[in-house]
Design a protein around this motif. Structure first.
Motif, short mmCIF file in Angstrom:
data_model
loop_
_atom_site.label_atom_id
_atom_site.label_comp_id
_atom_site.label_asym_id
_atom_site.label_seq_id
_atom_site.Cartn_x
_atom_site.Cartn_y
_atom_site.Cartn_z
N CYS A 93 16.86 -44.88 -14.62
CA CYS A 93 18.17 -44.60 -15.20
C CYS A 93 19.19 -44.28 -14.10
O CYS A 93 18.85 -43.55 -13.16
CB CYS A 93 18.00 -43.39 -16.13
SG CYS A 93 19.42 -43.07 -17.14
N PRO A 94 20.41 -44.80 -14.19
CA PRO A 94 21.42 -44.47 -13.17
C PRO A 94 22.03 -43.09 -13.42
O PRO A 94 23.19 -42.95 -13.80
CB PRO A 94 22.46 -45.59 -13.33
CG PRO A 94 22.36 -45.98 -14.77
CD PRO A 94 20.93 -45.75 -15.18
N ASN A 290 21.48 -54.32 -9.27
CA ASN A 290 20.10 -53.84 -9.13
C ASN A 290 19.10 -54.98 -9.10
O ASN A 290 18.09 -54.91 -8.40
CB ASN A 290 19.75 -52.89 -10.29
CG ASN A 290 20.46 -51.56 -10.17
OD1 ASN A 290 20.72 -51.08 -9.08
ND2 ASN A 290 20.79 -50.97 -11.30
N ARG A 321 22.71 -49.42 -7.95
CA ARG A 321 22.63 -47.99 -7.68
C ARG A 321 22.65 -47.75 -6.18
O ARG A 321 22.02 -48.49 -5.41
CB ARG A 321 21.33 -47.40 -8.25
CG ARG A 321 21.24 -47.41 -9.75
CD ARG A 321 19.96 -46.74 -10.21
NE ARG A 321 19.99 -45.30 -9.95
CZ ARG A 321 18.94 -44.50 -10.11
NH1 ARG A 321 17.78 -44.99 -10.49
NH2 ARG A 321 19.04 -43.20 -9.89
N THR A 441 22.23 -51.61 -18.35
CA THR A 441 21.15 -50.72 -17.92
C THR A 441 20.15 -50.45 -19.04
O THR A 441 20.46 -50.59 -20.23
CB THR A 441 21.71 -49.37 -17.44
OG1 THR A 441 22.38 -48.73 -18.54
CG2 THR A 441 22.70 -49.55 -16.30
#
Length: 465
Positions: A93-94, A290, A321, A441
């Protein structure tokens, strides 16, 4: 008393020169002492800005307070009450753009390492063999179908199952997990951990049927005729995009989707599997997200001597990220920012032998507010590569919308939904995740699955009361 140290408790990682040649997890996670130390940095704010920043509404101060008191299992149960896949979100998770960006501790120093603490709780429960199954509502006699066993589908399935629904998930691949299994590499998200989360949902009563390509094996209308009262479409965005430049048909050009699927789902990273994949010497990965980082770092681990990231904007504008960019640079991947491919060059046998690249500069801001990259005339140069991986985005597979009357999509092929309820243009059919947003995401897909589950419950109850 809270721990007032300014910076996050450091987390151990494999050394860059070691990890760049293996597929073991890069970040090793907190020990109990490190987790408790970090949890004690939390101020337990009354207005909970961190929870507001979480797409699935994890009660962050509550679980961290329990963790600080060494009540690890209880802390996990608090997370699990709103998050079906905590071992996954704790890793991918960002957080820096979501919960941690709202953390008050971040105003003077670094925010609390919420993601690392979430991962610790999930790993603790798994390592100690503690059941992750939550108490469920009694069965209510209603059936819901989910299309796609990725993050949004699994979240929706988990929440509906908890409410008492009989839930069947139809997955096109032979393995559930979606992008968690085929897209994100082992060194960032070990597959055994994903499988453990899926097994927890199965133990909760979720039925997962694999090798079910909906639109081929069954249609959406046929599923509704089978007695399912609602359907959630979480089929992701698996259709790769290309640049439409000369040479994209050469041997040695991959979409990142295909490349990562061969490595992750088809186990090309393990010597005992005979998965066809190029054993490249010099690799160019086009893109700055990513997925581009995952492809580049995987190529390095498969033995490439030189790996380039070619991205048309500056490093500050990369959507990946910061942690992934940092890890990639540490591992020796070379960043060619403000560069863009114009042609892929081949040899007489149809194999990639190089890529023509042009230098870019940033011009005026575009509609998104970012400065548009502009070519610098006459600045072309040749990059010596034998493999090119296109990681410039994906869109949803058109199969479902082509085989379902009344299911409308926008010009990008994403399903159109009511953003409040997640209902599509077809009654009883809901959708979320990448099938609606395009590639995004994991946590946003999970948030959409969670919202849809709530509205599917409302819809079915409104028709039966």
């Amino acid at each position: 008393m809270p721990n007032m140290q300014q910076n996050k408790t450091p987390v151990k990682e494999q050394e860059p020169e070691v990890r760049a040649r293996n597929f073991k997890e890069v970040t090793l996670g907190y020990t109990e002492e490190e987790a408790v130390n970090e949890a004690q940095r939390c101020l337990n704010c009354k207005n909970r800005p961190c929870t507001e920043g979480c797409p699935v509404g994890v009660k962050i101060p509550d679980f961290i307070k329990l963790l600080a008191e060494r009540r690890f299992e209880e802390a996990y149960q608090v997370i699990r009450s709103t998050n079906s896949l905590p071992a996954v979100t704790g890793r991918v998770c960002p957080q820096e753009r979501q919960c941690e960006s709202r953390c008050i501790r971040g105003k003077k120093g670094e925010p609390v390492a919420i993601g690392r603490l979430e991962r610790f709780c999930a790993d603790y429960v798994r390592k100690h063999g503690i059941s992750s199954i939550k108490p469920q509502s009694p069965k209510n006699g209603h059936k819901v179908a989910i299309i796609g066993a990725g993050p949004s589908g699994l979240t929706c399935a988990g929440d509906l199952s908890m409410m008492g629904y009989d839930v069947t998930v139809f997955e096109a691949f032979h393995t559930a997990g979606g992008v968690l299994m085929y897209g994100i590499p082992e060194f960032r998200l070990p597959k055994a951990i994903v499988q453990n989360e899926i097994d927890g949902l199965k133990a909760q009563g979720v039925d997962i049927e694999t090798n079910m390509v909906i639109g081929k094996v069954l249609s959406i209308d046929e599923i509704l005729e089978m007695g399912y009262e609602a359907i959630f479409v979480g089929s992701g965005a698996g259709l790769p995009r290309f640049m439409n430049i000369e040479g994209e048909g050469l041997v040695g050009v991959y979409s990142a989707n295909e490349y990562l699927t061969r490595i992750n789902l088809m186990k090309a990273y393990r010597e005992e599997y005979d998965t066809p994949i190029m054993h490249s010497k010099n690799v160019a990965v086009v893109g700055g997200g990513n997925v581009a980082m995952d492809a580049a770092r995987s190529a390095m681990r498969l033995g490439a001597q030189k790996v380039y990231i070619v991205y048309r904007r500056s490093v500050d504008e990369m959507p990946a990220r910061k942690e992934e960019v940092h890890h990639a640079a540490e591992e020796g991947i070379e960043f060619l920012n403000l560069n863009n491919p114009v042609k892929i060059d081949g040899d007489e046998n149809g194999y990639v032998k190089g890529m023509t690249v042009i230098k870019m500069e940033l011009g005026e801001p575009d509609a998104s507010g970012r400065r548009s990259p502009v070519e610098i005339k006459g600045s072309e140069f040749e990059l010596d590569v034998d493999t090119v991986i296109m990681a410039i985005g994906t869109s949803p597979n058109p199969l479902l919308r082509k085989t379902t009357a009344g299911l409308e999509a926008n010009k990008k092929g994403c399903l159109i939904v009511n953003e409040e309820t997640m209902q599509t243009t077809k009654e009883a059919v809901y959708a979320g995740g990448d099938a609606v947003t395009g590639a995004a995401t994991v946590i946003l897909a999970m948030g959409a699955g969670k919202k849809a589950a709530s509205h599917i419950d409302e819809y079915i109850r409104s028709r039966t009361n």
